[in-house]
Design a protein around this motif. Structure first.
Motif, PDB file in Angstrom:
ATOM      1  N   ARG A   1       0.847  -1.198   0.000  1.00 11.69           N
ATOM      2  CA  ARG A   1       0.000   0.000   0.000  1.00 11.69           C
ATOM      3  C   ARG A   1       0.879   1.244   0.000  1.00 11.69           C
ATOM      4  O   ARG A   1       1.982   1.234   0.542  1.00 11.69           O
ATOM      5  N   ILE A   2       0.353   2.322  -0.568  1.00  7.66           N
ATOM      6  CA  ILE A   2       0.971   3.637  -0.396  1.00  7.66           C
ATOM      7  C   ILE A   2      -0.130   4.603   0.045  1.00  7.66           C
ATOM      8  O   ILE A   2      -1.315   4.355  -0.185  1.00  7.66           O
ATOM      9  N   LEU A   3       0.291   5.676   0.690  1.00  7.87           N
ATOM     10  CA  LEU A   3      -0.617   6.756   1.069  1.00  7.87           C
ATOM     11  C   LEU A   3       0.010   8.073   0.681  1.00  7.87           C
ATOM     12  O   LEU A   3       1.215   8.267   0.828  1.00  7.87           O
ATOM     13  N   TRP A   4      -0.824   8.991   0.184  1.00 11.05           N
ATOM     14  CA  TRP A   4      -0.411  10.379  -0.039  1.00 11.05           C
ATOM     15  C   TRP A   4      -1.022  11.186   1.095  1.00 11.05           C
ATOM     16  O   TRP A   4      -2.254  11.264   1.195  1.00 11.05           O
ATOM     17  N   LEU A   5      -0.171  11.753   1.949  1.00 10.20           N
ATOM     18  CA  LEU A   5      -0.639  12.438   3.152  1.00 10.20           C
ATOM     19  C   LEU A   5      -0.051  13.831   3.271  1.00 10.20           C
ATOM     20  O   LEU A   5       1.034  14.105   2.751  1.00 10.20           O
ATOM     21  N   SER A   6      -0.750  14.698   4.015  1.00 11.15           N
ATOM     22  CA  SER A   6      -0.184  16.007   4.348  1.00 11.15           C
ATOM     23  C   SER A   6       1.075  15.772   5.170  1.00 11.15           C
ATOM     24  O   SER A   6       1.225  14.707   5.797  1.00 11.15           O
ATOM     25  N   PRO A   7       1.993  16.737   5.220  1.00  7.70           N
ATOM     26  CA  PRO A   7       3.185  16.542   6.049  1.00  7.70           C
ATOM     27  C   PRO A   7       2.860  16.181   7.506  1.00  7.70           C
ATOM     28  O   PRO A   7       3.484  15.282   8.072  1.00  7.70           O
TER      29      PRO A   7
END
Length: 135
Positions: free
Chosen positions: A105-111
């Motif tokens: 899995r990957i996630l794109w998250l805020s810092p």
């Protein structure tokens, strides 16, 4: 302890949100360790560290990345051996994630969300360092 240094490289992979335009950081989940981290991996013999970092990003996330500033190097002991991981900021320019044996899995998250999700404290420091260079 085997003092043979393990050399590795990786990236703090980022993009602008397609919705808001805000900075997002990509984290990878490695089922072998059940952890969340930045894409990284061991260098091949004679491999340039930056080339290795970009190769690891492509292998683990499916994204092609444009490298930016070098970030702090992580040094720690893994499996009884000293390990050194060189990191770069890198912008995701194209690609698509497909789950694989190394990363499921990957996630794109805020810092801020990325800092909270990362398993290892040393990886959180890289999120902070991303803001220091001109990105």
């Amino acid at each position: 302890m085997d003092d043979t240094l393990v050399r590795a490289a990786g990236c703090v992979l980022w993009r602008r949100s397609p919705v808001s335009g805000d900075l997002e950081i990509c984290l990878v989940h490695r089922p072998k360790y059940d952890d969340w981290s930045h894409p990284k991996g061991k260098l091949k013999r004679g491999e340039d560290p930056l080339a290795g970092a970009l190769r690891e990003v492509a292998e683990e996330t499916g994204y092609t990345a444009r490298p930016g500033a070098e970030l702090p190097t992580a040094r720690y002991v893994a499996g009884g051996r000293p390990k050194q991981v060189r990191y770069w900021a890198a912008e995701a320019v194209s690609g698509r994630f497909t789950p694989n044996s190394e990363v499921d899995r990957i996630l794109w998250l805020s810092p801020a969300a990325a800092r909270g999700r990362l398993t290892h404290i040393r990886d959180r420091e890289l999120v902070d360092a991303l803001h220091r260079p001109a990105v």
